[in-house]
Design a protein around this motif. Structure first.
Motif, short mmCIF file in Angstrom:
data_model
loop_
_atom_site.label_atom_id
_atom_site.label_comp_id
_atom_site.label_asym_id
_atom_site.label_seq_id
_atom_site.Cartn_x
_atom_site.Cartn_y
_atom_site.Cartn_z
N GLY A 119 2.66 -1.20 5.48
CA GLY A 119 1.40 -0.48 5.40
C GLY A 119 0.24 -1.43 5.15
O GLY A 119 0.13 -2.47 5.79
N ASP A 120 -0.61 -1.09 4.18
CA ASP A 120 -1.73 -1.97 3.85
C ASP A 120 -1.27 -3.24 3.15
O ASP A 120 -2.02 -4.22 3.07
CB ASP A 120 -2.74 -1.23 2.97
N GLY A 121 -0.06 -3.23 2.61
CA GLY A 121 0.50 -4.42 2.00
C GLY A 121 -0.39 -5.02 0.93
O GLY A 121 -0.86 -4.33 0.02
N PHE A 122 -0.65 -6.32 1.05
CA PHE A 122 -1.48 -7.00 0.05
C PHE A 122 -2.90 -6.45 0.04
O PHE A 122 -3.60 -6.55 -0.97
CB PHE A 122 -1.49 -8.50 0.32
N GLY A 123 -3.32 -5.86 1.14
CA GLY A 123 -4.65 -5.27 1.18
C GLY A 123 -4.80 -4.10 0.23
O GLY A 123 -5.92 -3.76 -0.18
N ALA A 124 -3.68 -3.47 -0.15
CA ALA A 124 -3.75 -2.34 -1.07
C ALA A 124 -4.25 -2.76 -2.45
O ALA A 124 -4.79 -1.94 -3.20
CB ALA A 124 -2.37 -1.69 -1.21
N ASN A 138 -6.59 4.49 -1.79
CA ASN A 138 -5.23 4.14 -1.37
C ASN A 138 -4.34 5.36 -1.17
O ASN A 138 -3.45 5.35 -0.30
CB ASN A 138 -4.60 3.20 -2.39
N ALA A 139 -4.53 6.41 -1.95
CA ALA A 139 -3.64 7.58 -1.88
C ALA A 139 -3.75 8.26 -0.52
O ALA A 139 -4.85 8.54 -0.04
CB ALA A 139 -3.99 8.55 -3.00
N ASP A 140 -2.62 8.52 0.10
CA ASP A 140 -2.59 9.22 1.38
C ASP A 140 -2.59 10.73 1.11
O ASP A 140 -1.55 11.33 0.83
CB ASP A 140 -1.34 8.81 2.18
N GLU A 141 -3.79 11.33 1.19
CA GLU A 141 -3.93 12.76 0.89
C GLU A 141 -3.19 13.60 1.93
O GLU A 141 -2.93 13.15 3.05
CB GLU A 141 -5.40 13.13 0.85
N MET A 142 -2.90 14.85 1.55
CA MET A 142 -2.10 15.73 2.40
C MET A 142 -2.77 17.09 2.58
O MET A 142 -3.52 17.54 1.72
CB MET A 142 -0.71 15.93 1.79
N HIS A 147 -1.93 4.58 4.41
CA HIS A 147 -1.98 3.30 3.72
C HIS A 147 -0.59 2.84 3.30
O HIS A 147 -0.34 1.64 3.19
CB HIS A 147 -2.87 3.40 2.48
N ALA A 148 0.32 3.78 3.06
CA ALA A 148 1.66 3.45 2.59
C ALA A 148 2.56 2.94 3.72
O ALA A 148 3.69 2.53 3.46
CB ALA A 148 2.30 4.67 1.92
N GLY A 149 2.10 3.01 4.95
CA GLY A 149 2.93 2.53 6.06
C GLY A 149 4.13 3.39 6.33
O GLY A 149 5.16 2.90 6.83
N GLY A 150 4.03 4.69 6.04
CA GLY A 150 5.11 5.61 6.38
C GLY A 150 6.27 5.63 5.41
O GLY A 150 7.31 6.24 5.70
N VAL A 151 6.11 5.00 4.24
CA VAL A 151 7.20 4.97 3.25
C VAL A 151 6.60 5.20 1.86
O VAL A 151 5.67 4.51 1.44
CB VAL A 151 7.95 3.62 3.25
#
Length: 361
Positions: A251-256, A264-268, A281-285
């Motif tokens: 995902g965003d990795g070190f950019g997070a 950063n939170a992936d809202e739903m 941002h989590a890259g699907g995990v």
């Protein structure tokens, strides 16, 4: 030498050396009745094989794969399918030039695994690096072609997104463009720039690193486990196992680290098609388990260590000396790492899909 196998239910064991008779792999745990023939595997190998442009090593290997076991013609349809037994794949080496390495057989190449192999095993294969050679990755690409068939609806694609300090413009991202240039680059303009940039590096006898991005789509929610079988943990381990890889991020990795909690939170939100995320941002995990979004990983490949500039080193007797590496080498090994990254992600996804099915049905 142990530790040549990865995966749990979808298990891949690779064998062979860069300058040996052949390389290959045994894939165990593949379900039966999946259509599989040589063409399915060869297509991916053709993308990785050397000598396809002036920007990769000029070693000429056809990388023709042979299926030795694990398939047969279905008695009703005649289509060749997997049998559920181990699938053995063989790729012959046909263009080794071991003599290119005779001058350095007693010297340790800086940046290579020469010293560490000798320290561990008491000897090393100086002819191109043996098992530490990028030649071994052809076996992984072959296994990845099988893995792609296991997860229904899954697609795994990768692209080169950075070479040296030069990054692509993500607004220009075009997957079709990846197949139109020798760099697997999704940005047409940056691919044109890379031609002149890498030509200069190649002609100077030096090398440069790269960053590859892999995106797996069609991944169902629920793959992985919270602690010791995290999906992102296994992805990181698989990508770090590729030759010359020195960094992985999901995902965003070190950019997070630069984001706030709100950003950063992936809202739903709930939609007519079920839960939906407003970002990735989590890259699907999340928590080591797939969310159902695209799984995104990036890995950094260091510059090829074999360069024409003299380097300081020592020999096997412990004497200070200089070394100049001859032979045929990639000025940017990250280019051919693109299909390798795809293969490793596909293998991890296939393994976790089978593990998930085995646990929860």
């Amino acid at each position: 030498m142990s530790h040549n196998t990865f995966g749990h239910l979808f298990r891949v064991t690779t064998f062979g050396e860069s300058h040996g008779v052949a390389i290959g792999c045994v894939v165990d745990g593949c379900p039966p009745l999946l259509p599989l023939d040589v063409a399915d595997i060869q297509a991916d190998l053709d993308r990785r094989k050397p000598g396809q442009s002036r920007f990769t090593t000029q070693r000429q290997e056809a990388d023709i794969v042979k299926i030795l076991s694990g398939v047969m013609a279905h008695p009703e349809t005649g289509v060749q399918v997997t049998t559920g037994t181990p699938i053995a794949l063989l790729i012959e080496n046909t263009d080794q030039r071991s003599k290119d390495y005779s001058d350095i057989k007693d010297k340790f190449r800086p940046g290579h695994a020469d010293f560490t192999y000798e320290a561990k095993y008491g000897l090393r294969d100086y002819r191109g690096g043996g098992r530490s050679s990028a030649r071994e990755t052809a076996s992984r690409v072959a296994a990845g072609a099988i893995a792609r068939k296991i997860v229904p609806g899954m697609t795994v694609r990768a692209a080169l997104v950075q070479m040296g300090p030069h990054k692509i413009d993500r607004d220009n991202w075009d997957w079709d463009e990846v197949h139109n240039n020798p760099f697997f680059c999704p940005d047409k303009d940056k691919a044109a720039f890379f031609e002149g940039y890498l030509d200069g590096i190649r002609k100077s006898g030096s090398s440069i690193g790269a960053v590859i991005e892999v995106i797996a789509e069609g991944i169902p929610a629920g793959l992985g486990a919270p602690i010791y079988a995290k999906l992102d943990g296994d992805l990181a381990a698989a990508l770090m196992s590729i030759n010359a890889v020195k960094g992985v991020e999901i995902g965003d990795g070190f950019g997070a680290a630069e984001l706030s909690g709100e950003d950063n939170a992936d809202e739903m939100r709930m939609t007519n098609h079920g839960p939906s995320f407003l970002s990735n941002h989590a890259g699907g995990v999340l928590g080591g388990i797939s969310t159902g979004q695209p799984v995104v990983a990036r890995f950094a490949v260091k510059p090829t260590s074999s360069i024409l500039a003299p380097r300081k080193t020592i020999d096997r007797a412990g004497v200070d000396t200089d070394i100049l590496t001859k032979g045929r080498h990639d000025p940017c090994v990250g280019i051919r790492a693109v299909p390798v990254g795809e293969a490793m992600v596909a293998c991890v996804m296939a393994d976790h899909f089978l593990r998930h099915r085995g646990q929860v049905g």
